[in-house]
Each structure stands twice: as structure tokens, then as C-alpha cells.
Scaffold this motif. Structure first.
Motif, PDB file in Angstrom:
ATOM      1  N   PRO A  38       0.817  -1.217   0.000  1.00  0.00           N
ATOM      2  CA  PRO A  38       0.000   0.000   0.000  1.00  0.00           C
ATOM      3  C   PRO A  38       0.847   1.262   0.000  1.00  0.00           C
ATOM      4  CG  PRO A  38       0.028  -1.009   2.180  1.00  0.00           C
ATOM      5  CD  PRO A  38       0.718  -1.965   1.253  1.00  0.00           C
ATOM      6  N   ALA A  39       2.172   1.133   0.262  1.00  0.00           N
ATOM      7  CA  ALA A  39       3.052   2.301   0.294  1.00  0.00           C
ATOM      8  C   ALA A  39       3.525   2.705  -1.093  1.00  0.00           C
ATOM      9  CB  ALA A  39       4.249   2.027   1.197  1.00  0.00           C
ATOM     10  N   LEU A  40       3.123   1.946  -2.131  1.00  0.00           N
ATOM     11  CA  LEU A  40       3.551   2.246  -3.495  1.00  0.00           C
ATOM     12  C   LEU A  40       2.359   2.645  -4.359  1.00  0.00           C
ATOM     13  CD1 LEU A  40       6.107  -0.611  -4.309  1.00  0.00           C
ATOM     14  CD2 LEU A  40       6.581   1.700  -3.486  1.00  0.00           C
ATOM     15  N   THR A  41       2.612   3.568  -5.262  1.00  0.00           N
ATOM     16  CA  THR A  41       1.635   3.940  -6.279  1.00  0.00           C
ATOM     17  C   THR A  41       2.102   3.365  -7.607  1.00  0.00           C
ATOM     18  OG1 THR A  41       1.026   5.986  -5.156  1.00  0.00           O
ATOM     19  CG2 THR A  41       0.556   5.866  -7.510  1.00  0.00           C
ATOM     20  N   THR A  42       1.219   2.663  -8.322  1.00  0.00           N
ATOM     21  CA  THR A  42       1.573   2.077  -9.614  1.00  0.00           C
ATOM     22  C   THR A  42       0.649   2.615 -10.702  1.00  0.00           C
ATOM     23  OG1 THR A  42       0.155   0.153  -9.215  1.00  0.00           O
ATOM     24  CG2 THR A  42       2.472  -0.050  -8.590  1.00  0.00           C
ATOM     25  N   VAL A  43       1.222   2.840 -11.879  1.00  0.00           N
ATOM     26  CA  VAL A  43       0.471   3.284 -13.052  1.00  0.00           C
ATOM     27  C   VAL A  43       0.759   2.296 -14.182  1.00  0.00           C
ATOM     28  CG1 VAL A  43       0.134   5.120 -14.747  1.00  0.00           C
ATOM     29  CG2 VAL A  43       0.657   5.703 -12.365  1.00  0.00           C
ATOM     30  N   GLU A  44      -0.275   1.628 -14.691  1.00  0.00           N
ATOM     31  CA  GLU A  44      -0.073   0.665 -15.777  1.00  0.00           C
ATOM     32  C   GLU A  44       0.369   1.382 -17.048  1.00  0.00           C
ATOM     33  OE1 GLU A  44      -3.165  -2.125 -16.474  1.00  0.00           O
ATOM     34  OE2 GLU A  44      -3.418  -2.635 -14.351  1.00  0.00           O
ATOM     35  N   LEU A  45       1.400   0.822 -17.699  1.00  0.00           N
ATOM     36  CA  LEU A  45       1.933   1.407 -18.931  1.00  0.00           C
ATOM     37  C   LEU A  45       1.532   0.618 -20.172  1.00  0.00           C
ATOM     38  CD1 LEU A  45       5.600   2.376 -17.956  1.00  0.00           C
ATOM     39  CD2 LEU A  45       3.570   3.826 -17.972  1.00  0.00           C
TER      40      LEU A  45
END
Length: 294
Positions: free
Chosen positions: A155-162
């Protein structure tokens, strides 16, 4: 608690030696020892067990070490953030990526970024998604290209699908075509093939092995333990076939036969990750924008 004390503490923890730690941080050894003792008094606990020729961390020291590393990393990031405000003429970006993405996706994007911002230093760290997530969490990276789903959701990471990338089978043109000569290969067809397999920790290894087991068989390894370049070289030499990303096969396809996987095939989802509690430095945000808009 002073920043300098944490710096000295981490140096001793990493070298397990007070004299070498003092040399590392360019301070006299008695001064370093005094600062460590002052830190221990403030915390109310010993951080090191001191025996002649043997320095080890106490439980309190083990608990403090990852926190101290993160504080030092965040401070270093803040310093670079301020320094690079001059129209992105200088600074650095620490980017982690899986080896296959370093081969397939990154070269063109990094060339465009370097052409636009030649004063920004790029530091690339290759590793599996699990290792990259850990480095992000402790502040050693600004951004990381990882394969979803993450091995341990954070939960400490933000991910954006590429992107969602197809996987293909590569083989030597001098070897028989996999799948009995058909133009596409199904995963069950790999049961009769010897595979050139990546080392443990590689996302592609785990994905391929899981697909074979779902098809009802254990993969047969001709050779295993390689990085991307080694795997492609072993395939060219005719040692076996390998499952690799289409981008890698396209970019490195010289001397290789590329066979698509029949539907539904195998795919992987690539995402860009960064810590949720700390905004990436300005230069990293610009690289992030170029990756998303590529």
C-alpha cells in the motif's frame, strides 16, 4: 537525534567496524564513537554489541537501521530536488527496471529523455520486481518499472499501468520449429521442448513455469540461471527455446526465429511504481511523463 548521528550509525552497521566507518564518513574515530554513544543515550538502548574484533547490531540497532537508511535516502532526495530546480539543467534520476525492459522498452525513451535533458544523470538498476519494490520502499530508487501483479502488494507504493505485452517463443533458425512446425505455439506444445530458463527472481521465469504447470507438465530446462542477453545467446546457439517479451524479440531478433503463442497466449502487465509517501524528484516526474506518453 541528529542527522549526522544516523549517518555514523549506518556506516558502522554496514562496515561492522568503527575505524572503517570513520574513514567512510571522513571523521576521526573517537568523534564517531562519541556520537554513537550520544545517540544510544538519547534512545535509551545500546545499538551495537561490542566485542573485540566483532561488532554486531542489537535488537534496537536492527530496528533502527531500515528507518535510518530511509531518512538518509529521503534527505539525499530532497537535496537533489532543490539542486535540480534550475530548469532541469542538472540532477539525477534513479530508475529500476527488469532486465527485459532495459532491453526492450527503455532505450528509445531514455535516448529521448537524454536528448531533452542532457544534464540529468540517469542511474539504472536492474532487478526482479521483488527486489525493485524493496529498493523503492527504502528510498534507493525514484521510480521502478515492474511487472504486475506485484509479488507482495504494497500500500506504500503507487503504480500506473503502462502497457500489456505479449510473450513469444524464440528458437534457433537451425533447430526444428517448435510446435511441430506450426506458425503459432500453444503452451502445451512446450512440453516436448527443452527450455532455456532465466535465473530465480526473474518475473519471466515465474510466469513461464506457472503457465507450464497450469498446462499440466513440469518444464524441462536445457540450461537455467541466465540474464536476458545470456538466455538469447544460448537460444541462438541451439541449446533450447525460451519465452521472452515481444519487444525483446523484435529488438534482439537477429539470429533468432520468433514464433507467436496461440490465443489466449501469455502476457504481462508493465507498470511504473513510486513511493506513495514521497513525491518523485522533478526530473523523475518528467521521465515518468515521457514513459506514460511514449
Amino acid at each position: 537525534m541528529q542527522f549526522q548521528q544516523l549517518q555514523y550509525f549506518v556506516a558502522v552497521a554496514e562496515t561492522r567496524h568503527f575505524t572503517r566507518a570513520a574513514e567512510l564518513v571522513h571523521v576521526a574515530q573517537p568523534s564517531l564513537s562519541q556520537q554513537i554513544k550520544a545517540l544510544e543515550r538519547e534512545l535509551g538502548a545500546d545499538l551495537f554489541q561490542r566485542a573485540r574484533g566483532n561488532i554486531t547490531l542489537t535488537d534496537a540497532g536492527e530496528a533502527l537501521l531500515p528507518l535510518a537508511r530511509r531518512i538518509l535516502a529521503d534527505t539525499d532526495t530532497a537535496r537533489h530536488e532543490v539542486q535540480e530546480l534550475a530548469q532541469l539543467r542538472r540532477g539525477r534520476v534513479r530508475l529500476g527496471a527488469t532486465p527485459s525492459l532495459c532491453t526492450g522498452l527503455l532505450p528509445d525513451v531514455l535516448r529521448a529523455f537524454h536528448d531533452r535533458y542532457p544534464g540529468i544523470r540517469l542511474r539504472i538498476e536492474e532487478g526482479g520486481s521483488h527486489d525493485l519494490v524493496r529498493q523503492l520502499a527504502r528510498g534507493a530508487l525514484d521510480l521502478a518499472l515492474v511487472v504486475l501483479p506485484l509479488p507482495t502488494p504494497s500500500p506504500a507504493l503507487t503504480t500506473v499501468e503502462l502497457l500489456r505485452e505479449d510473450l513469444v517463443v524464440v528458437s534457433s533458425p537451425d533447430a526444428p520449429r517448435p510446435g511441430n512446425g506450426r506458425r503459432t505455439v500453444r503452451v502445451p506444445d512446450l512440453e516436448g521442448e527443452r527450455l532455456v530458463m532465466f535465473r530465480h527472481g526473474y518475473d519471466l521465469r515465474e510466469l513461464t513455469v506457472a503457465a507450464c504447470r497450469s498446462a499440466g507438465f513440469e518444464p524441462d530446462f536445457a540450461v537455467e540461471g541466465g540474464e536476458m542477453d545470456a538466455v538469447l545467446g544460448f537460444v541462438r546457439a541451439g541449446l533450447g527455446v525460451a519465452v521472452v517479451p515481444r519487444m525483446v524479440a523484435t529488438r534482439s531478433g537477429r539470429g533468432l526465429r520468433v514464433t507467436p503463442l496461440a490465443r489466449p497466449g501469455l502476457h504481462r502487465t508493465i507498470a511504473l511504481a513510486h513511493r506513495s509517501d514521497v513525491a518523485p524528484p522533478r526530473a523523475a516526474r518528467e521521465l515518468q511523463r515521457m514513459l506514460v506518453e511514449r
